[in-house]
Design an enzyme around this catalytic site. Structure first.
Site, PDB file in Angstrom:
ATOM      1  N   GLU A  12       0.817  -1.221   0.000  1.00  0.00           N
ATOM      2  CA  GLU A  12       0.000   0.000   0.000  1.00  0.00           C
ATOM      3  C   GLU A  12       0.852   1.272   0.000  1.00  0.00           C
ATOM      4  OE1 GLU A  12      -3.235  -0.128  -0.429  1.00  0.00           O
ATOM      5  OE2 GLU A  12      -3.242  -2.320  -0.333  1.00  0.00           O
ATOM      6  N   GLY A  14       1.970   2.544  -3.244  1.00  0.00           N
ATOM      7  CA  GLY A  14       1.864   3.177  -4.556  1.00  0.00           C
ATOM      8  C   GLY A  14       2.476   2.407  -5.709  1.00  0.00           C
ATOM      9  N   THR A  16       1.132   0.093  -7.680  1.00  0.00           N
ATOM     10  CA  THR A  16       0.235  -0.036  -8.827  1.00  0.00           C
ATOM     11  C   THR A  16       0.115   1.270  -9.586  1.00  0.00           C
ATOM     12  OG1 THR A  16      -1.013  -1.820  -7.769  1.00  0.00           O
ATOM     13  CG2 THR A  16      -2.118  -0.622  -9.535  1.00  0.00           C
ATOM     14  N   LYS A  37       0.914  -8.902 -13.412  1.00  0.00           N
ATOM     15  CA  LYS A  37       0.754  -9.020 -11.966  1.00  0.00           C
ATOM     16  C   LYS A  37       0.771 -10.508 -11.657  1.00  0.00           C
ATOM     17  CE  LYS A  37      -0.330  -7.481  -7.762  1.00  0.00           C
ATOM     18  NZ  LYS A  37       0.418  -6.461  -7.018  1.00  0.00           N
ATOM     19  N   THR A  41      -3.687 -10.838  -4.390  1.00  0.00           N
ATOM     20  CA  THR A  41      -4.292 -11.363  -3.165  1.00  0.00           C
ATOM     21  C   THR A  41      -5.313 -10.376  -2.614  1.00  0.00           C
ATOM     22  OG1 THR A  41      -2.638 -10.417  -1.666  1.00  0.00           O
ATOM     23  CG2 THR A  41      -2.158 -12.579  -2.608  1.00  0.00           C
ATOM     24  N   GLU A 110       4.767  -6.306 -11.790  1.00  0.00           N
ATOM     25  CA  GLU A 110       4.487  -5.690 -10.491  1.00  0.00           C
ATOM     26  C   GLU A 110       4.351  -6.756  -9.413  1.00  0.00           C
ATOM     27  OE1 GLU A 110       1.097  -3.414  -7.912  1.00  0.00           O
ATOM     28  OE2 GLU A 110       0.810  -3.518 -10.083  1.00  0.00           O
ATOM     29  N   GLY A 171       6.220   6.616  -4.014  1.00  0.00           N
ATOM     30  CA  GLY A 171       4.932   6.178  -4.538  1.00  0.00           C
ATOM     31  C   GLY A 171       3.763   7.078  -4.222  1.00  0.00           C
TER      32      GLY A 171
END
Length: 240
Positions: A12, A14, A16, A37, A41, A110, A171
């Site tokens: 969490e 950044g 993506t 990817k 999950t 990623e 990010g």
């Protein structure tokens, strides 16, 4: 570079949105781009995951691929075991990336969470996949307090495996950064031993696709195809 692996110093932070920015800039340069990817999950079957978000932001010209999906928001190896589903192995990730590279100018892989998050019971990681691909690794880092240690550990882990850390991208950069964030614009490349290659503004993922694509180049430095300048960013925030 045909394949670039995108990892993070945590979850969490950044990855993506940064991956979407990289894809958008490459498409604007006229390159064909695929985003892989390996493991998603914490997303139910049929729901939009990270690949869908990249395509929304970077545009329909990007090819998206996902290899495995597990319902619980856990490390892929744990999530696979708990769901009774096959684990994903680094060799499968490398094979999928190589197939995409055969028909695309750029493939962005990623990861899930950080560099050494386990994909399978044998301890296979994103670093192992990057090694099989002989691909450089871009590190997406948090902006604030604590990021220096996490980023240094990540780049050190890359070098210990004879992998190439391409650089660091922040990010999610706050519009009004505190003292730690401002200082990190100077300290991050020093502790990581690689260039600071961009800073994606906080909230960029909430933009509509066309607006995101129009702005993406201003968040990434020239080696990544953009126009972002670290010295200008430091000057804007009063960092020496």
């Amino acid at each position: 570079m045909t394949v670039v692996v995108v990892t993070g110093t945590g979850t969490e932070i950044g990855k993506t949105v940064t991956t979407a920015a990289l894809a958008a800039v490459a498409v604007a340069e006229g390159r064909s781009v695929a985003v892989l990817k390996p493991a998603q999950t914490g997303v139910a079957a049929g729901a939009d995951g990270d690949v869908a978000e990249v395509l929304r932001l970077a545009g329909p010209a990007v090819t998206g691929a996902e290899l495995a999906r597990y319902p619980e928001p856990l490390a892929p190896a744990t999530a696979a075991a708990r769901a009774g589903l096959p684990a994903l192995r680094p060799a499968e990730i490398a094979e999928a990336a190589e197939k995409l590279a055969a028909s695309h100018d750029l493939v962005l892989v990623e990861g899930a969470g950080g560099l050494l998050v386990r994909f399978d019971a044998e301890g296979g990681t994103l670093a192992d996949a990057a090694s099989l691909l002989d691909a450089p690794v871009l590190v997406v880092a948090a902006a604030g307090l604590g990021t220096l240690n996490a980023t240094a550990l990540t780049t050190e882990a890359l070098r210990s495996r004879s992998l190439t850390p391409l650089g660091v991208v922040v990010g999610s950069l706050p519009a009004l950064p505190d003292l730690a964030v401002r200082c990190n614009l100077t300290d991050l490349p020093e502790v990581a031993g690689v260039p600071l290659l961009g800073a994606v503004p906080e909230g960029a993922g909430a933009l509509e696709g066309p607006d995101f694509r129009a702005r993406a180049g201003s968040w990434l430095a020239e080696p990544l195809g953009g126009s972002w300048d670290v010295e200008a960013a430091r000057s804007r925030f009063g960092v020496m």
